[in-house]
Design an enzyme around this catalytic site. Structure first.
Site, short mmCIF file in Angstrom:
data_model
loop_
_atom_site.label_atom_id
_atom_site.label_comp_id
_atom_site.label_asym_id
_atom_site.label_seq_id
_atom_site.Cartn_x
_atom_site.Cartn_y
_atom_site.Cartn_z
N ARG A 242 0.86 -1.18 0.00
CA ARG A 242 0.00 0.00 0.00
C ARG A 242 0.89 1.23 0.00
NH1 ARG A 242 -3.40 -2.47 -1.93
NH2 ARG A 242 -5.49 -2.91 -1.17
N GLU A 271 -3.41 7.64 -4.27
CA GLU A 271 -3.63 7.19 -5.65
C GLU A 271 -4.90 7.82 -6.21
OE1 GLU A 271 -3.75 2.91 -6.08
OE2 GLU A 271 -1.94 2.72 -4.87
N HIS A 289 -0.83 0.49 -10.21
CA HIS A 289 -1.52 -0.49 -9.35
C HIS A 289 -2.03 -1.69 -10.16
CE1 HIS A 289 -3.72 -0.82 -5.22
NE2 HIS A 289 -3.47 -2.02 -5.71
#
Ligand code: DGY
Length: 323
Positions: A242, A271, A289
């Site tokens: 993360r 993000e 991602h």
């Protein structure tokens, strides 16, 4: 009998959306538009189940909306730090996730980043595209060996162990790990893995540090300026966990000052608003991602959500219940 009303926040693989449409009174997000907090609140008021993804934030003020109908958040993804789990628990909302099915694809992306960062893959691609490659030369774009190097894993769950298998059996890498609890003896023996006493020990001994701990308050900025300072100047940091596990500004400073050799990132703080300074650095590889982004894996993730919803609506315990 009335079909349960199910709300899907983003576009899912076609086969899973087809099953959802057959089984439920479902609202899909055909245009794949990111939704707002107000839209999530309305969904919680109007649907029996709401199915968010890692990019949808469900803080307490959303979850605590009045006149709720929703009884289950069927999260599409294994990580759930975007959902305030305590608020969900207090409100009596079940939360499920999708563990197990994205292990190999996420470990593959971690290895991809490790190889790209070590061998300057993204930088080389940029040079070729910019027509800046003027031919082979013995000292052009020299990089770092992966085979035989030491991989340090922070966290040693399913994804870390899958990466360790690929790295050890595929690339002859030596495996170090830090995890609050020791791993199963067979796994350790199979990987010849060494458990370190602390995060700091892994970081200072490894040639490649790969992060596999959960996100959230406990791990926020686990990798900060002091820890980056412990890394070897030749080392690379890989993050598929993360974004907020790493202090972005500290990493940018460490990369800019060549305090570490490189980084490979698949996840970011805030993000998709990546810190602009990352874009100016050649020694960082940036992916959007992609950890679980294969068609098979995303389909399997959707099927996991379907299985959890089916259990819930049939009065059974969902298999991947978090709270
Ligand atoms: C997850 O499931 O948490 C992943 O980050 C999605 O790729």
């Amino acid at each position: 009998m009335r079909k349960p009303k199910v709300f899907i926040t983003r576009k899912w693989p076609a086969s899973v959306e087809a099953t959802l449409t057959a089984l439920y009174d479902v609202t899909l997000n055909e245009m794949d538009r990111p939704l707002t907090a107000d839209e999530f609140k309305t969904a919680l008021q109007e649907y029996d189940a709401v199915c968010p993804t890692v990019c949808d934030t469900f803080p307490a003020d959303v979850i605590n909306v009045t006149n709720k109908r929703c009884k289950i958040l069927g999260n599409f993804g294994v990580g759930y730090n975007h959902i305030d789990i305590n608020a969900a628990k207090q409100q009596g909302i079940i939360v499920t996730n999708t563990p197990g099915v994205l292990t190999e694809s996420t470990a593959d992306i971690a290895m991809t980043l490790l190889l790209m960062s070590a061998r300057r893959g993204a930088e080389g691609d940029r040079i070729v595209r910019a027509q800046q490659w003027h031919g082979w030369c013995p000292t052009h774009m020299l990089s770092t060996d992966v085979t035989g190097a030491t991989l340090g894993l922070i966290g040693f769950g399913r994804i870390a162990q899958a990466m360790a298998r690929k790295a050890h059996h595929g690339f002859g890498m030596h495996i170090l790990y830090y995890n609050p609890s020791p791993a199963n003896a067979d796994t350790v023996a199979n990987l010849n893995a060494v458990r370190c006493d602390s995060v700091d020990e892994v970081i200072s001994r490894a040639d490649f540090v790969s992060l596999h701990c959960p996100g959230g308050a406990e791990t926020k900025h686990l990798i900060n300026a002091a820890r980056l300072n412990l890394m070897k100047p030749s080392a690379h940091l890989i993050n598929t966990a993360r974004g907020d596990v790493v202090d972005s500004q500290a990493l940018i400073d460490a990369l800019r000052n060549k305090q570490i050799a490189g980084a490979g990132l698949d996840v970011y703080e805030n993000e998709p608003d990546i810190h602009a300074d990352f874009l100016k650095l050649d020694n960082v590889t940036l992916l959007p991602h992609l950890g679980s982004a294969t068609l098979n894996t995303r389909t399997a993730m959707g099927e996991k959500v379907l299985a959890n919803l089916a259990a819930f609506f049939n009065g059974k315990e969902p298999m991947d219940r978090i709270v």
